[in-house]
Design a protein around this motif. Structure first.
Motif, PDB file in Angstrom:
ATOM      1  N   VAL A   7     -79.847  38.421 -46.518  1.00  0.00           N
ATOM      2  CA  VAL A   7     -81.388  38.690 -47.297  1.00  0.00           C
ATOM      3  C   VAL A   7     -82.437  37.435 -47.354  1.00  0.00           C
ATOM      4  O   VAL A   7     -81.551  36.582 -46.403  1.00  0.00           O
ATOM      5  N   ARG A   8     -83.226  38.040 -46.933  1.00  0.00           N
ATOM      6  CA  ARG A   8     -84.087  36.752 -46.182  1.00  0.00           C
ATOM      7  C   ARG A   8     -85.340  36.428 -46.620  1.00  0.00           C
ATOM      8  O   ARG A   8     -86.694  35.652 -46.163  1.00  0.00           O
ATOM      9  N   LEU A   9     -85.088  36.454 -48.035  1.00  0.00           N
ATOM     10  CA  LEU A   9     -86.675  36.149 -48.994  1.00  0.00           C
ATOM     11  C   LEU A   9     -85.952  35.207 -50.142  1.00  0.00           C
ATOM     12  O   LEU A   9     -84.897  36.138 -50.907  1.00  0.00           O
ATOM     13  N   ALA A  10     -86.462  34.556 -50.536  1.00  0.00           N
ATOM     14  CA  ALA A  10     -86.075  33.602 -51.836  1.00  0.00           C
ATOM     15  C   ALA A  10     -87.000  33.300 -53.227  1.00  0.00           C
ATOM     16  O   ALA A  10     -88.030  32.708 -52.780  1.00  0.00           O
ATOM     17  N   ILE A  28     -82.761  32.288 -44.834  1.00  0.00           N
ATOM     18  CA  ILE A  28     -83.900  32.991 -45.766  1.00  0.00           C
ATOM     19  C   ILE A  28     -84.407  32.478 -45.005  1.00  0.00           C
ATOM     20  O   ILE A  28     -84.382  31.181 -44.020  1.00  0.00           O
ATOM     21  N   ARG A  29     -85.648  33.198 -44.490  1.00  0.00           N
ATOM     22  CA  ARG A  29     -86.286  33.019 -44.236  1.00  0.00           C
ATOM     23  C   ARG A  29     -87.971  33.141 -44.955  1.00  0.00           C
ATOM     24  O   ARG A  29     -89.068  32.737 -43.741  1.00  0.00           O
ATOM     25  N   GLY A  30     -88.189  33.117 -45.981  1.00  0.00           N
ATOM     26  CA  GLY A  30     -89.871  33.215 -46.609  1.00  0.00           C
ATOM     27  C   GLY A  30     -88.895  32.738 -48.112  1.00  0.00           C
ATOM     28  O   GLY A  30     -88.073  32.839 -48.855  1.00  0.00           O
ATOM     29  N   ILE A  31     -90.147  31.785 -48.626  1.00  0.00           N
ATOM     30  CA  ILE A  31     -89.624  31.249 -49.900  1.00  0.00           C
ATOM     31  C   ILE A  31     -90.742  30.525 -50.518  1.00  0.00           C
ATOM     32  O   ILE A  31     -91.957  30.575 -49.978  1.00  0.00           O
ATOM     33  N   PRO A  63     -87.915  23.884 -41.802  1.00  0.00           N
ATOM     34  CA  PRO A  63     -88.340  24.288 -40.582  1.00  0.00           C
ATOM     35  C   PRO A  63     -89.649  25.144 -40.442  1.00  0.00           C
ATOM     36  O   PRO A  63     -90.028  25.953 -41.154  1.00  0.00           O
ATOM     37  N   THR A  64     -90.133  25.045 -39.415  1.00  0.00           N
ATOM     38  CA  THR A  64     -91.410  25.856 -39.427  1.00  0.00           C
ATOM     39  C   THR A  64     -91.353  26.849 -39.241  1.00  0.00           C
ATOM     40  O   THR A  64     -92.261  28.025 -39.199  1.00  0.00           O
ATOM     41  N   THR A  65     -90.690  27.941 -38.735  1.00  0.00           N
ATOM     42  CA  THR A  65     -90.368  28.983 -39.016  1.00  0.00           C
ATOM     43  C   THR A  65     -89.653  29.436 -40.256  1.00  0.00           C
ATOM     44  O   THR A  65     -89.891  30.766 -40.546  1.00  0.00           O
ATOM     45  N   ILE A  66     -90.042  28.543 -40.961  1.00  0.00           N
ATOM     46  CA  ILE A  66     -89.402  29.306 -42.163  1.00  0.00           C
ATOM     47  C   ILE A  66     -90.838  29.546 -43.259  1.00  0.00           C
ATOM     48  O   ILE A  66     -92.020  28.507 -43.019  1.00  0.00           O
ATOM     49  N   ALA A  67     -91.043  30.356 -43.622  1.00  0.00           N
ATOM     50  CA  ALA A  67     -92.499  30.639 -44.523  1.00  0.00           C
ATOM     51  C   ALA A  67     -92.517  30.117 -46.042  1.00  0.00           C
ATOM     52  O   ALA A  67     -91.447  31.175 -46.599  1.00  0.00           O
ATOM     53  N   VAL A  68     -92.971  29.237 -46.578  1.00  0.00           N
ATOM     54  CA  VAL A  68     -93.443  28.822 -47.593  1.00  0.00           C
ATOM     55  C   VAL A  68     -94.436  29.545 -48.140  1.00  0.00           C
ATOM     56  O   VAL A  68     -95.694  29.152 -47.903  1.00  0.00           O
ATOM     57  N   GLN A  69     -94.553  29.813 -49.647  1.00  0.00           N
ATOM     58  CA  GLN A  69     -96.207  30.320 -50.018  1.00  0.00           C
ATOM     59  C   GLN A  69     -95.217  29.164 -51.586  1.00  0.00           C
ATOM     60  O   GLN A  69     -94.321  30.433 -52.334  1.00  0.00           O
ATOM     61  N   ALA A  70     -96.383  28.622 -52.130  1.00  0.00           N
ATOM     62  CA  ALA A  70     -96.329  27.810 -53.187  1.00  0.00           C
ATOM     63  C   ALA A  70     -97.019  28.710 -54.022  1.00  0.00           C
ATOM     64  O   ALA A  70     -98.278  28.971 -54.477  1.00  0.00           O
ATOM     65  N   GLU A 112     -96.502  39.687 -50.505  1.00  0.00           N
ATOM     66  CA  GLU A 112     -97.094  39.781 -48.881  1.00  0.00           C
ATOM     67  C   GLU A 112     -97.198  39.363 -48.036  1.00  0.00           C
ATOM     68  O   GLU A 112     -96.641  39.162 -46.848  1.00  0.00           O
ATOM     69  N   GLN A 113     -97.425  38.232 -48.584  1.00  0.00           N
ATOM     70  CA  GLN A 113     -97.978  36.654 -47.094  1.00  0.00           C
ATOM     71  C   GLN A 113     -96.695  36.437 -46.149  1.00  0.00           C
ATOM     72  O   GLN A 113     -96.496  36.037 -45.328  1.00  0.00           O
ATOM     73  N   LEU A 114     -95.634  36.683 -47.762  1.00  0.00           N
ATOM     74  CA  LEU A 114     -94.350  36.039 -47.293  1.00  0.00           C
ATOM     75  C   LEU A 114     -94.460  36.622 -45.953  1.00  0.00           C
ATOM     76  O   LEU A 114     -93.482  36.254 -45.248  1.00  0.00           O
ATOM     77  N   THR A 115     -93.958  38.177 -46.485  1.00  0.00           N
ATOM     78  CA  THR A 115     -93.793  38.794 -45.937  1.00  0.00           C
ATOM     79  C   THR A 115     -94.157  39.581 -44.709  1.00  0.00           C
ATOM     80  O   THR A 115     -93.401  39.425 -43.353  1.00  0.00           O
TER      81      THR A 115
END
Lengths: 221, 221
Positions: free
Chosen positions: A149-152, A173-176, A187-194, B202-205
């Motif tokens: 799983v890569r997204l949470a 996980i790579r994106g939250i 870490p900067t390698t992890i994408a976050v959308q609020a 989509e922004q996350l992916t």
DNA sequence: GGATGTGAATGCATTCACAGCA
DNA sequence: TGCTGTGAATGCATTCACATCC
């Protein structure tokens, strides 16, 4: 244009790509086949130049004199956004919002495969909501690793958000998608959308107050 | 700085104002009294110059050599955002998401008074969810006018969103928090904030795909 | 004619750097 | 010394305008 250097694509462009996709899919439902940058822009309140510039970052796939083939453009944008492939997702925090998201049917259509939900409340563990199992937090890491799983989606109370985020990162996980009103340190390698409801309500009250002022003629000198 | 010319305040500045407020309230809970632009900036990943520039749009209320008094700054920002006064809100569309919002307790703390919810499903009308009455759509306009409601949360299916928005505007609503994945056509005097889950996923992916690429040293196809 | 793709020009937002004040 | 407030400089995003192609 030769090849793409992803790191210098403007953020606003990526946001608009999603808007284009949504509008194009609407056009497809209306059995349209091509669209010009002018038409696409107008339907979203943007200029034609903006649309062309945005798309040109990713290559040249318009047809001069004709416009863009909608089907082609849709599949190109999906590929760019990464939504042409399926993604596994976990949800952590089965409160009001978590439950609503679990019951929401729209994920499948977007190639989002919700693997499971997690909570630390024994009363919730073992339930099935919207067809998704609720498991104990102790299984979070193993599930993420086993199913790659890569997204949470993070829908826990604000005071536990950072701790859970740490576990998510450690598990791969790579994106939250963060629904808690707090800035996560990752870490900067992890994408976050609020997704911050309070923030968006404040933007609204500001704009409404502003409109009220200018309407009342409290204009600048 | 003499007078504020609201129309030339950058959008990004208004967004950050909400972030400042959130962080400042956290500092207050920790019994801090003052904060410098450097400290506030660092806690949010921004530069000190950015913080000072943002605040300077609205007047000068820092203390050279000391920083900003947190209590004072909080109340100033609230006034700027318009959240120092209470706002009446209606919610339209009592589906999964609508129910979750009705059960969410955080509105009262933000001076948001949820007057009532509305739906056209007779089975839902008359219920009380999270302490809020669900009324029929036929009472929407009268309620908005009677209670001078200025904000609405729109959680209806996408195909009815525009029609409902039209009713809201006609009834006197000034700001809409739109949870439907569609662009609403409204007069420029009406503020709209979109909460679009699919867009944010989509922004996350996109970002995750990008990170994966740059990590692997691959160019975009 | 009608549309794209793209350098050049413009317009904004961010950052710099420093005078001025506690 | 430490920090604010702000013009000037920089850096980005948007818009213009036009060569090019169907």
């Amino acid at each position: 244009m030769d090849f793409i250097r992803p790191e210098l694509i403007p953020d606003p462009t990526v946001r608009r790509l999603s808007l284009y996709l949504r509008q194009l899919e609407l056009f497809l439902k209306q059995d349209r086949e091509t669209v010009s940058s002018k038409q696409l822009g107008e339907s979203l309140g943007l200029t034609d130049a903006q649309v062309r510039k945005d798309l040109a970052y990713f290559g040249t796939f318009g047809h001069p004199g004709v416009g863009y083939n909608i089907t082609e453009l849709v599949s190109r944008i999906k590929r760019i956004l990464g939504t042409d492939k399926a993604w596994n997702v976990v949800l952590v925090g089965v409160g009001n919002l978590g439950r609503a998201l679990l019951s929401y049917g729209g994920f499948a259509a977007k190639e989002m495969h919700l693997v499971a939900a997690f909570d630390n409340d024994p009363n919730k563990v073992g339930q099935s909501i919207g067809g998704h199992d609720v498991r104990g937090m102790e299984h979070l890491e193993a599930t993420i690793k086993a199913q790659e799983v890569r997204l949470a989606m993070l829908t826990v109370p604000v005071d536990t958000a950072q701790a859970v985020a740490d576990v998510l990162v450690k598990s791969g996980i790579r994106g939250i998608l963060n629904f808690s009103p707090t800035s996560l340190a990752v870490p900067t390698t992890i994408a976050v959308q609020a997704v911050d409801l309070a923030l968006q309500l404040e933007q609204l009250t500001f704009q409404v107050s502003l409109n009220a002022m200018t309407r009342a003629g409290v204009r600048h000198p």
